[in-house]
Design an enzyme around this catalytic site. Sequence first.
Site, short mmCIF file in Angstrom:
data_model
loop_
_atom_site.label_atom_id
_atom_site.label_comp_id
_atom_site.label_asym_id
_atom_site.label_seq_id
_atom_site.Cartn_x
_atom_site.Cartn_y
_atom_site.Cartn_z
N TYR A 172 -4.07 -8.83 -47.87
CA TYR A 172 -4.56 -8.95 -49.25
C TYR A 172 -6.01 -9.23 -49.28
O TYR A 172 -6.71 -9.95 -48.58
CB TYR A 172 -3.61 -10.24 -49.80
CG TYR A 172 -4.35 -10.47 -51.42
CD1 TYR A 172 -3.90 -10.06 -52.18
CD2 TYR A 172 -5.30 -11.39 -51.13
CE1 TYR A 172 -4.11 -10.49 -53.69
CE2 TYR A 172 -5.97 -11.71 -52.59
CZ TYR A 172 -5.43 -11.09 -53.74
OH TYR A 172 -6.01 -11.70 -54.81
N GLU A 260 -8.96 -6.37 -57.02
CA GLU A 260 -7.85 -6.89 -56.18
C GLU A 260 -6.88 -5.81 -55.51
O GLU A 260 -6.33 -4.86 -55.96
CB GLU A 260 -6.84 -7.84 -56.99
CG GLU A 260 -5.76 -8.53 -56.22
CD GLU A 260 -4.79 -9.31 -57.34
OE1 GLU A 260 -4.47 -10.42 -56.63
OE2 GLU A 260 -4.20 -8.74 -58.26
#
Length: 451
Positions: A172, A260
């Site tokens: 991530y 993101e």
Amino acid sequence: MVLHSDLFCVNMAASMASQAVARGLRGASAKHLFLENFKCPRVSSRRWLNLQEYQSKMLMQESGVTVQRFYVADNAPDALQAARKLNAKEIVLKAQILAGGRGKGTFDSGLKGGVHLTKDPSVVGELANKMLGYSLTTKQTPKDGVKVKTPSKSTHFQVMVAEALDINRETYFAILMDRACNGPVMVGSPQGGMDIEEVAEKTPELIFKEVIDIFEGVQDDQALRMAANLGFKGPLERQAADQIKRLYDLFLKVDATQVEVNPFGETPEGQVVCFDAKINFDDNAEFRQKSVFAMDDMSESDPTETEAAKWDLKYIGLDGNIACFVNGAGLAMATCDIIDLHGGKPANFLDLGGGVKERQVYEAFKLLTADPKVEAILVNIFGGIVNCAIIANGITKACRELELKVPLVVRLEGTNVQEAKKILSESGLPIVAANDLDDAAKKAVAAIGKK
């Protein structure tokens, strides 16, 4: 593991005020990620800038960010040609709608799933034929679904044909603006491909943060340190660091408030790829991001919210029957709360903003009265920047021209309030005046009870 990425979600971040309202009125749509003392608000805006997956991937490609090879098509023959042109071991065909859950959705053509994997390029045309022009229903769409439009109905391509890649490992990575740091920060975790809030809660030691100097940008040592913390090793560490710097370039280039990437992964062939991402844009930068904002696909937006935006009004539909017409997000929240406190239910939140004109007031009333659920209207204006007399003139014009049929309660305070009250009282219209917000809410609820 084969990529089944669902929605390359791209939303523009709303203004601070509108974000606060969205959080307050739609608590389920806003999550907060607590990384030790670091808080990142993650808000999904319903109106603002909406880009399709292929558009966001194009933006990433333009900044040198590695994404899957892909083509877009608006008809079945073009989709088939794109599949053959890719010459990939496996192909993924994705319907382009602005909703999550596409993979588990259903088309009214009978086709199951808006995301299909195949190793046979020849079936892509047939699959696209069952997507284009049909409605796809998912957990995030209205009950009748969202139509995957054909060229005559939309200027946007509606299916994406991409190379399906295996993923060896998922991480991530995000870049976002952090008020506490007065600028951008990088946040990453070697645990990707899953809900990052869950990672932060269960294994906070696997969350890593780097503050970025807005003047210096991401430094080589910062990018390499983040890549190492994400678990990239050997040549992949340098490759991941390069992608991190390119993502920061994109962040600056498009005036993003958040980029993101989840998953930010590596393939068996030794390539670092941004498989799925979410980009939030700063709406205040629209004047210098015209090419980005020109891509906005409003065909799936709520028609009332779209119309409101044309007049610089912030509108959010709710389930009640008392329409709220307010200036300022904080005042709007308070108005909704006090209506609820006195036994009523707000039908909407409508923020007039500061630089108000009579025409905006008139258009606001048109929007409110077009809602069949509305049984009363409560106007609550505090005229600091707003001239109350302009509001009053707009109200009287709207009442006469729209032949208002529901009770109207008005509370005005601030600039030119005496002149405004005189305009309303001498109008001869059945407008109920209120002394303060509490009085206004009581009168609005009572007006419905009398009907």
